[in-house]
Design a protein around this motif. Sequence first.
Motif: not given
Length: 444
Positions: A29-36, A38-43
């Motif tokens: 979840l943390a990795a997905a949050g960080v990637v999101g 960075v990409l500007g699409h957290v959800l």
Amino acid sequence: MPGFRDPMRPDAPLSHAWQVSLGRFALLLAAAGVVGFVLGHVLPVLAAALFGYACWQLLSLYRMQRWLRARRRGPPPEGHGAWSDLAEFIWRKQRAERSRKRRLVALLRAFREAAAALPDGVVVLDRERGVRWFNESAGRLLRLATPRDRGKRVDDFVPLAARKWLVDGPNHEPLIDVPAPHDEAMRLSFRLIHYAGDQTMLVVRDISNLMRLEQVRRDFVANVSHELRTPLTVLHGYLDMLEPDDAPEWAPMLADLRAQSRRMAQIVEDLLTLSRLEAQQEAPDERVAMRPLLASLKRDAEALGQGRQAVALHVDCDLDLRGSNQYLHSAFSNLVSNAVRYTPEGRIDIHWERRGDELRFRVVDTGYGIPAEHLPRITERFYRVSTSRSRAHGGTGLGLSIVKHALALHHARLEIESEVGRGSTFACVFPATAGLPPVGEPAP
Ligand code: ADP
């Protein structure tokens, strides 16, 4: 190994596999949050990560189910975290269970083989007394066969004599000397054993050889006693013809010879009585008139005691007895003469009474009494508390044995209570059905 739980202890605390799984999930979840971020699409990125995680869980569940359903199950599928921990746990538990089952089956087989090889017949019965299992010997002795006789009721294959015994209740004595159903010459003994609460087992034994030996012993004793009778009578006759006055110096010896020959004759007579009792299956069905019998017992006691004891009769029951005049007279007079012989002075009370369902002939004395440790063996042949005292009173050591056999023939029992220095009570206890109303009175 991470995630391993002891299969023999399923209640052991959860391993840290769960912590690892939760840690991984949190990391994802943390990795997905960080990637999101960075990409500007957290959800959307978080949703994609959750979807991937759910697919992976479903895949693990599917592999687990396939493994569980497999006919020939190998080691659990490779997995991660809690799933592999669960599979490992189930697998080990099953293996332990399987080896326990194998051990139990081997043990059961060993027990069955041992029971099958027993020389005694064993029939395991169910609650309705139907046959559940029997060994080879039972099959041979009772003519049972598998599977024909599985479930057959016990009353349908035991000999007639054993059927009544079977209904008499659970705590009965073993039944001995019953002819086998297919061969009259074969003698069987039966024993009913209750175990594990409500389970029952019938044990059958071939006692033909034992009964034959018993018969040989009985015949031998009867023949020896019979053969000794004539020479003893002759000896006795000659001794009686000798007068002590003819040779005063021989007088003490002559008296001793007479006493000893009388004792021998009495032993032979008692042995013959015992042999006759043993040969009988049922007592003759005669009327034993109690009042005259009791009166004659009292007279005999007074004559034998020569006034040393006060003899009293207490008749609280006017019933007569059904049975053998000869054997009951012999049994009662043995008890009375014992009371006289072992009561140097004191009281002897003879009772004839009814108590509930029982009729009792009781002889109470205030004599020597019998030490408690001798009571269990007192009715054995030639068993005496004091041999010298018994001989001094002309005892043979066979009296109580005769009493016991005579009573058994009448389905009665002997009860003995005694206290050293205070006296003894010997009671012959008959079932009320042995009572007969005196002549001229209607049956009760
Ligand atoms: P015996 O011929 O020796 O009297 P019994 O079989 O009649 O043989 O009795 C066995 C033994 O029991 C006797 O030797 C005696 O020791 C004991 N006994 C029997 N009756 C009595 C009694 N009324 N009082 C004390 N002892 C008794």
